[in-house]
Write a protein that holds these residues in place. Structure first.
Motif, PDB file in Angstrom:
ATOM      1  N   TYR A  48      54.629  74.936  39.857  1.00 61.63           N
ATOM      2  CA  TYR A  48      54.239  74.351  41.137  1.00 61.63           C
ATOM      3  C   TYR A  48      54.934  73.019  41.385  1.00 61.63           C
ATOM      4  CZ  TYR A  48      50.327  77.661  41.143  1.00 61.63           C
ATOM      5  OH  TYR A  48      49.555  78.805  41.131  1.00 61.63           O
ATOM      6  N   GLN A  49      55.039  72.690  42.671  1.00 61.22           N
ATOM      7  CA  GLN A  49      55.312  71.325  43.112  1.00 61.22           C
ATOM      8  C   GLN A  49      54.098  70.875  43.908  1.00 61.22           C
ATOM      9  OE1 GLN A  49      59.805  72.126  44.342  1.00 61.22           O
ATOM     10  NE2 GLN A  49      59.258  69.983  44.613  1.00 61.22           N
ATOM     11  N   GLY A  50      53.619  69.676  43.615  1.00 61.40           N
ATOM     12  CA  GLY A  50      52.386  69.220  44.235  1.00 61.40           C
ATOM     13  C   GLY A  50      52.538  67.881  44.913  1.00 61.40           C
ATOM     14  N   ALA A  51      51.701  67.669  45.934  1.00 62.55           N
ATOM     15  CA  ALA A  51      51.642  66.400  46.656  1.00 62.55           C
ATOM     16  C   ALA A  51      50.185  66.093  46.943  1.00 62.55           C
ATOM     17  CB  ALA A  51      52.430  66.480  47.954  1.00 62.55           C
ATOM     18  N   ARG A  56      43.826  65.587  50.780  1.00 64.87           N
ATOM     19  CA  ARG A  56      44.096  66.948  50.326  1.00 64.87           C
ATOM     20  C   ARG A  56      45.212  66.992  49.298  1.00 64.87           C
ATOM     21  NH1 ARG A  56      46.695  68.992  56.111  1.00 64.87           N
ATOM     22  NH2 ARG A  56      47.645  67.007  56.650  1.00 64.87           N
ATOM     23  N   LEU A  57      45.311  68.173  48.667  1.00 60.38           N
ATOM     24  CA  LEU A  57      46.361  68.456  47.695  1.00 60.38           C
ATOM     25  C   LEU A  57      47.194  69.623  48.219  1.00 60.38           C
ATOM     26  CD1 LEU A  57      47.677  68.257  44.823  1.00 60.38           C
ATOM     27  CD2 LEU A  57      45.968  69.923  44.080  1.00 60.38           C
ATOM     28  N   PHE A  58      48.506  69.433  48.295  1.00 56.37           N
ATOM     29  CA  PHE A  58      49.430  70.490  48.689  1.00 56.37           C
ATOM     30  C   PHE A  58      50.095  71.042  47.437  1.00 56.37           C
ATOM     31  CE2 PHE A  58      49.237  67.517  52.234  1.00 56.37           C
ATOM     32  CZ  PHE A  58      49.060  68.355  53.332  1.00 56.37           C
ATOM     33  N   LEU A  59      50.241  72.368  47.379  1.00 59.18           N
ATOM     34  CA  LEU A  59      50.927  73.009  46.262  1.00 59.18           C
ATOM     35  C   LEU A  59      51.959  73.997  46.804  1.00 59.18           C
ATOM     36  CD1 LEU A  59      47.968  73.779  43.824  1.00 59.18           C
ATOM     37  CD2 LEU A  59      49.709  72.018  43.546  1.00 59.18           C
ATOM     38  N   TRP A  60      53.145  73.960  46.242  1.00 58.82           N
ATOM     39  CA  TRP A  60      54.195  74.915  46.578  1.00 58.82           C
ATOM     40  C   TRP A  60      54.550  75.684  45.323  1.00 58.82           C
ATOM     41  CZ3 TRP A  60      53.723  70.421  49.161  1.00 58.82           C
ATOM     42  CH2 TRP A  60      53.857  70.460  50.554  1.00 58.82           C
ATOM     43  N   THR A  67      55.307  79.830  48.503  1.00 63.50           N
ATOM     44  CA  THR A  67      53.899  79.990  48.875  1.00 63.50           C
ATOM     45  C   THR A  67      53.297  78.606  49.005  1.00 63.50           C
ATOM     46  OG1 THR A  67      53.774  82.058  47.654  1.00 63.50           O
ATOM     47  CG2 THR A  67      51.698  81.016  48.250  1.00 63.50           C
ATOM     48  N   HIS A  68      52.805  78.268  50.159  1.00 63.46           N
ATOM     49  CA  HIS A  68      52.278  76.945  50.440  1.00 63.46           C
ATOM     50  C   HIS A  68      50.748  77.016  50.479  1.00 63.46           C
ATOM     51  CE1 HIS A  68      51.465  73.739  53.752  1.00 63.46           C
ATOM     52  NE2 HIS A  68      51.238  73.253  52.561  1.00 63.46           N
ATOM     53  N   LEU A  69      50.099  76.243  49.621  1.00 68.59           N
ATOM     54  CA  LEU A  69      48.638  76.207  49.558  1.00 68.59           C
ATOM     55  C   LEU A  69      48.148  74.793  49.857  1.00 68.59           C
ATOM     56  CD1 LEU A  69      48.133  78.223  46.248  1.00 68.59           C
ATOM     57  CD2 LEU A  69      48.007  79.097  48.579  1.00 68.59           C
TER      58      LEU A  69
END
Length: 390
Positions: A48-51, A56-60, A67-69
């Motif tokens: 994953y790549q996270g921000a 909130r938390l974004f995960l790719w 896939t973008h969560l």
């Protein structure tokens, strides 16, 4: 393409994060951020790549087919482990998400993000100003939804025993997987009953009971009806099976509100009926994931599991028939039969290999469907070799 280095919302968090200043993920991140939403942490893991922002938390996941969560804070932490590099387990719409090989600083920040409601916990490496509304405990950003978390004591128990898929080899493995799954959806006191004296119940909690069957054959309506008979009024009823269920068992469970779940050999647990999906959605609702995508993902996974189970049954029938090839004497009268049995056996092996590939983590939903369809074709071809009907 925009640059993370030149945008004030991301420029402070970029150095040392492993993110590229210009990338598709970075471009999506900048598009998703609100005008005043500051990114406090950028990180990368094996998958994953996270921000992480205040809200909130974004995960790719993935490089080409991303896939973008999006996970709203506070995060629901299911556990942490690791010696040299830390692993943090968060709740996701399809089950736990393991963020592996994290530095101690990143792991600590993610844990802090799960310890306070509405993200009002201080972040150890935070940079940049934040609005007074976001710093005020209990305040909600525009368009956000307050997430209700379990009581602190229960949340701690969930963190200590978060659901992680385990390989299922014995009935004991199946029962322990059911215990982990029940704890992950809110029954934090779930535990196995004493061996030999369960009275039809294998896992029990204050508000739920479960029966677990590690059989290769589908469960008939009888055991499901027995579970209804031994449970107290008001308890949630869950049935876990590794061999599927008959149509009558499905009908009875739907009428009586019994959750039917499938335990896969990999240890993943999938809901198969409406009651089970509603219970499984607890995890997504508690963690802050959007409930609609989570439910849809669970439905799609359940559909694939049902299709995969159908092909598994076909393969078992083929293997049972082809076992005769070792017992037949080879002569001019049996050589054609043995040749057909050998060909059918090889086709069954190919079908089983395709099913295993369909369960790999890196496969997309569409590719899983194609692999299962290819396995079904191999199985049907084997039936033709044997002169049997699918």
């Amino acid at each position: 393409m925009n640059s993370l280095r030149h945008d004030p919302r991301t420029s402070v968090a970029l150095p040392g994060s492993g993110w590229l200043a210009k990338s598709l993920q970075g471009d999506q991140l900048l598009t998703s951020l609100a005008p005043g939403e500051q990114v406090d942490l950028l990180f990368t893991t094996l998958r994953y790549q996270g921000a992480l922002t205040r809200q909130r938390l974004f995960l790719w996941r993935g490089t080409f087919k991303m896939t973008h969560l999006e996970l709203r804070r506070p995060l629901l932490l299911l556990g942490r482990h690791g010696n040299l590099a830390e692993t943090v387990v968060l709740a996701g719409p399809e089950g736990p998400i393991e963020l592996k090989s994290l530095s101690a600083r990143v792991a600590r920040t993610l844990i802090d993000a799960s310890s306070k409601e509405d993200g009002d916990a201080p972040i150890t490496h935070m940079h940049g100003p934040h609005s007074p509304e976001s710093a005020t405990p209990g305040a909600e950003s525009k368009g956000s939804r307050r997430t209700r978390l379990p009581p602190p004591a229960e949340l701690m128990r969930a963190q200590e025993s978060g659901f992680r898929p385990r390989s299922i080899r014995t009935w004991q493995d199946a029962e322990l997987a059911a215990v982990d799954h029940m704890r992950s959806i809110g029954f934090f006191d779930a535990r196995t009953t004493a061996a030999g004296a369960d009275g039809g119940i294998d896992v029990i909690a204050d508000h739920a009971v479960a029966q677990v069957k590690h059989h290769s054959q589908p469960i008939s309506v009888g055991p499901v009806r027995e579970l209804r008979g031994v449970a107290d009024l008001g308890q949630h009823l869950l049935f876990y099976s590794s061999g599927g269920y008959t149509d009558k068992a499905f009908e009875f469970a739907e009428e009586r509100g019994i959750a039917l779940l499938s335990i896969l050999p990999s240890g993943d647990i999938l809901p198969l009926n409406t009651t089970a999906r509603n219970l499984s959605a607890r995890l997504g609702a508690t963690s802050g994931w959007s409930s609609a995508p989570g439910t849809r993902a669970l439905q799609r996974a359940a559909e694939l599991a049902a299709q995969r189970e159908t092909v598994h049954k076909q393969i078992r029938r083929i293997l049972a028939r082809t076992n005769e090839r070792r017992a037949l004497p080879f002569n001019r009268y049996t050589k054609d039969t043995i040749k057909a049995l050998e060909a059918a056996y090889k086709l069954a092996e190919q079908a089983a290999s395709l099913l295993r590939k369909s369960q790999a983590d890196f496969q997309t939903h569409g590719m899983r469907r194609r692999l299962i369809a290819m396995a079904d074709e191999k199985a049907r071809e084997a039936f033709l070799k044997l002169g049997m009907r699918p």
